[in-house]
Design a protein around this motif. Sequence first.
Motif, PDB file in Angstrom:
ATOM      1  N   CYS A 453       0.818  -1.219   0.000  1.00 35.55           N
ATOM      2  CA  CYS A 453       0.000   0.000   0.000  1.00 35.55           C
ATOM      3  C   CYS A 453       0.844   1.259   0.000  1.00 35.55           C
ATOM      4  O   CYS A 453       0.352   2.359  -0.304  1.00 35.55           O
ATOM      5  CB  CYS A 453      -0.932   0.014   1.215  1.00 35.55           C
ATOM      6  SG  CYS A 453      -0.084   0.361   2.787  1.00 35.55           S
ATOM      7  N   LEU A 454       2.136   1.117   0.338  1.00 35.51           N
ATOM      8  CA  LEU A 454       2.990   2.306   0.479  1.00 35.51           C
ATOM      9  C   LEU A 454       3.679   2.689  -0.831  1.00 35.51           C
ATOM     10  O   LEU A 454       4.274   3.770  -0.925  1.00 35.51           O
ATOM     11  CB  LEU A 454       4.038   2.056   1.557  1.00 35.51           C
ATOM     12  CG  LEU A 454       3.480   1.783   2.968  1.00 35.51           C
ATOM     13  CD1 LEU A 454       4.608   1.362   3.905  1.00 35.51           C
ATOM     14  CD2 LEU A 454       2.782   3.023   3.506  1.00 35.51           C
ATOM     15  N   HIS A 457       3.144   6.104  -2.404  1.00 38.56           N
ATOM     16  CA  HIS A 457       2.284   6.873  -1.505  1.00 38.56           C
ATOM     17  C   HIS A 457       3.152   7.833  -0.695  1.00 38.56           C
ATOM     18  O   HIS A 457       3.867   7.429   0.211  1.00 38.56           O
ATOM     19  CB  HIS A 457       1.522   5.908  -0.572  1.00 38.56           C
ATOM     20  CG  HIS A 457       0.318   6.532   0.082  1.00 38.56           C
ATOM     21  ND1 HIS A 457      -0.843   6.791  -0.609  1.00 38.56           N
ATOM     22  CD2 HIS A 457       0.115   6.948   1.348  1.00 38.56           C
ATOM     23  CE1 HIS A 457      -1.728   7.319   0.221  1.00 38.56           C
ATOM     24  NE2 HIS A 457      -1.163   7.436   1.402  1.00 38.56           N
ATOM     25  N   PRO A 465      -2.024   4.538   4.576  1.00 36.05           N
ATOM     26  CA  PRO A 465      -3.388   4.976   4.231  1.00 36.05           C
ATOM     27  C   PRO A 465      -4.390   4.617   5.326  1.00 36.05           C
ATOM     28  O   PRO A 465      -4.296   3.557   5.960  1.00 36.05           O
ATOM     29  CB  PRO A 465      -3.691   4.208   2.939  1.00 36.05           C
ATOM     30  CG  PRO A 465      -2.350   3.854   2.377  1.00 36.05           C
ATOM     31  CD  PRO A 465      -1.463   3.636   3.558  1.00 36.05           C
ATOM     32  N   GLY A 466      -5.333   5.491   5.514  1.00 35.30           N
ATOM     33  CA  GLY A 466      -6.336   5.262   6.545  1.00 35.30           C
ATOM     34  C   GLY A 466      -7.116   3.983   6.348  1.00 35.30           C
ATOM     35  O   GLY A 466      -7.492   3.297   7.306  1.00 35.30           O
ATOM     36  N   PRO A 497      -1.002  11.249  11.570  1.00 35.66           N
ATOM     37  CA  PRO A 497      -0.570  10.275  10.558  1.00 35.66           C
ATOM     38  C   PRO A 497       0.216   9.118  11.188  1.00 35.66           C
ATOM     39  O   PRO A 497       0.859   9.287  12.238  1.00 35.66           O
ATOM     40  CB  PRO A 497       0.317  11.104   9.628  1.00 35.66           C
ATOM     41  CG  PRO A 497       0.840  12.200  10.510  1.00 35.66           C
ATOM     42  CD  PRO A 497      -0.251  12.516  11.477  1.00 35.66           C
TER      43      PRO A 497
END
Length: 544
Positions: A453-454, A457, A465-466, A497
């Motif tokens: 997911c990173l 990003h 990410p949330g 964050p």
Amino acid sequence: MDGTPSAQTSLCDLIPNTLHSDFCLFANGQIVSRKDLIAHAVALSEQLPAKKYAINLCQDRYLFIVAYLAVYLRQQISLLPSNQAPNTLADLSLNYPDSYTLGDHKTDIDYLIRQDLLTKSTKPCPNIDINRPVSIAFTSGSTGKPKAISKTWREFQHSAQLALAQLALQKQHITLLSTVPMQHMYGLETGFFWVFFSQMTLHNSHPFYPEDIRNTLSQLPNTNILVSTPRHLKTCSQTSNQWPPLKFILSSTAPMSTALAQQIEQSLQAPLFELLGSTETLSFASRQPSQTTQWQAYAGIQLIQHQQQFILQGGHITTPITLDDTFAIQDDGKFSLLGRAGDLIKIAGKRASLHDLNQKLTQINGVDDGLFFHSKNERLSALVVSQLPKKTIIDQLKHVIDPVFLPRAIYPVTALPRNNMGKIRQAELEQLIRTQQMQASQQSYCIPATHPCLAGHFPNKPIVPGVVILNYVQQQLLANFPDTQIVTLTQAKFLQPLHPEENFSISLSQSAAQHIKFTCTRENERLVTGSFMIAAKTEHTYEQ
């Protein structure tokens, strides 16, 4: 109504020798007789709405009794809710649509009754059918959903006469002061029927705090009886002020330990007697717990054992009742209460009663309240209201219970969910246990820098990410609630964050039956808060 033959009798003929004697004493010194009570009730009965049921919400004791009697004279049935929460009253109105509310303090009731609105009827004393249901009371729900229990005037009268005979109160000119709500069966029995069928006088007050109770007693002219509950009396016994003379103290709603009974008797300087009963049975036995653990049933009442069940019969019990409790019955008919059938537990081949374990827990000096419950591994845990260290509690318990019953976990809480009679509210207890277990099972996580997911990003300074954090929350929630499914995310606030390779933890709490709150923290810093709505899993069947 139910096929029972009518038994018409004059209400005044039931109390021919005490009709003109004092029934209720007010704080201002005013006294009303039993004849005044009946005249007030007859006048009120002619003004009530033409419906089948009346929900009696009166807080004033005398007004409650006037309303209770008036409803009966109007050929109606009183509904006595276990509490006056809006949801409870809404459910009651839904289940009994041909009903109205009757009260002395609420603004949204159907019929208001006040002292200054009472009038006395000059009509002859009315007849009543003592075999007709007079009221429906509702169990506290401490063991599940509240049940509706209907009782006739005959049952109340017979039970009261048996109790008065057992405690030698029939001819006592004494004042009864109670802290128990009239809507509770214990309060109704002692506050109305006991007084009505004796020569006692009811004090029209509702003191709550120990100092209020003590001051009220000090102002009464006669010998007095204090009617209350174990938790209330325990609080009274912890005050340092001297108490006015008492004939005796009466307790019910939960069996009292010998140690607590002796403490109360020493502090209040009066003998303490207990009643055993329930909404289903009315009171049927008594004892002096400082002197004995044995209960003596009222005259004519028998407790018998049939296989694994215990049955109550005789006396005011019109139809034998199978009890949920277990007993040890002696040859002379006296008996010991061992606990509810569902309270008996077996661990490693050894048996114990949760009731007995709870008493041993709360007898520890410094434990204000507490109870044992089954953990997921079939061992026991405990909720405790105390400032004592957990180790101290365990060390004290080691002296009085078998090691196999020691709690594997102790959860400190500020209070247990009890109603105003000291009974546990079962649904709220289950929610409290679940919340404590979830908080204790708080889990920590770390999102690795290699997580897919990173990629791309926030290059050079990636932020998790949330949606990924929420996915971890969902996984933990479903692990704690395996029989549920997530309906929707109702709220989420991202406060700080989260970066990869940072440890964070997730804690859950149940704010309502279908709402789960969550908090994600990094050390002591909150990152995300929010809530999910859940529901039981639904099973789908498909036709072939």
